[in-house]
Design a protein around this motif. Structure first.
Motif: not given
Length: 178
Positions: A55, A76, A78-79, A98-99
């Motif tokens: 991300a 994945f 995340n940002h 996660a972010w």
């Protein structure tokens, strides 16, 4: 201004194609804007499995000569997540980070003669919650869950839920779904 989902997917594939020139593997790598790879040492490598999504504003930092970051297929990230390898950080297949997660294999200095670096291994299908930190020398077992804000300073058993600072096992034999 409105942008369609298909336009965003096409943009992530285009960025992924550009980023693939700087990584090993990465079939169907998707990358949003601002993803960066910082190499401060020679002989470094970023190895990415198929179907990885990075991300926006994810940072992959290779700080010392020979440093390696591995991200397994279908993971994945995340940002604003930062992965810092002085030696080696390995993230398994099918993980969700996660972010604002930080994964780092070094203290960047030595305290009382302790080793400065120690590899980090995150097993397959691990979920790391928002703003969690995974520190040097840690192995996170397959299927584990790291709670948001946790600071992981020691190994996490497979299928355990850990949380807190320092993180401790809160539950065992957990399962999670996307």
């Amino acid at each position: 201004m409105s942008i369609s989902v298909s336009a965003l997917q096409a943009a992530t594939r285009t960025r992924g194609a550009l980023l693939r020139r700087r990584v090993e593997g990465g079939e169907d790598l998707r990358a949003e804007r601002g993803v960066r790879i910082v190499r401060l040492g020679g002989g470094t490598a970023v190895r990415v499995g198929p179907g990885v999504l990075l991300a926006h504003h994810v940072g992959l930092h290779l700080r010392d000569a020979g440093a390696v970051i591995e991200i397994g297929g279908g993971t994945f990230v995340n940002h604003r997540t930062e992965i810092v390898a002085h030696e080696r950080v390995s993230i398994g297949r099918g993980c969700l980070l996660a972010w604002d997660v930080l994964v780092v294999d070094s203290d960047s200095h030595s305290v009382d003669g302790a080793p400065r670096t120690s590899p980090v291994v995150i097993g397959d299908r691990v979920w790391v919650g928002a703003r969690a930190t995974v520190l040097k020398g840690v192995t996170v077992g397959e299927g584990a869950v790291v709670a948001a804000g946790a600071v992981v300073t020691r190994d996490v058993p497979a299928r355990a839920l850990v949380g807190g600072n320092p993180a401790r096992v809160l539950r065992e034999e957990v399962t999670w779904e996307e």
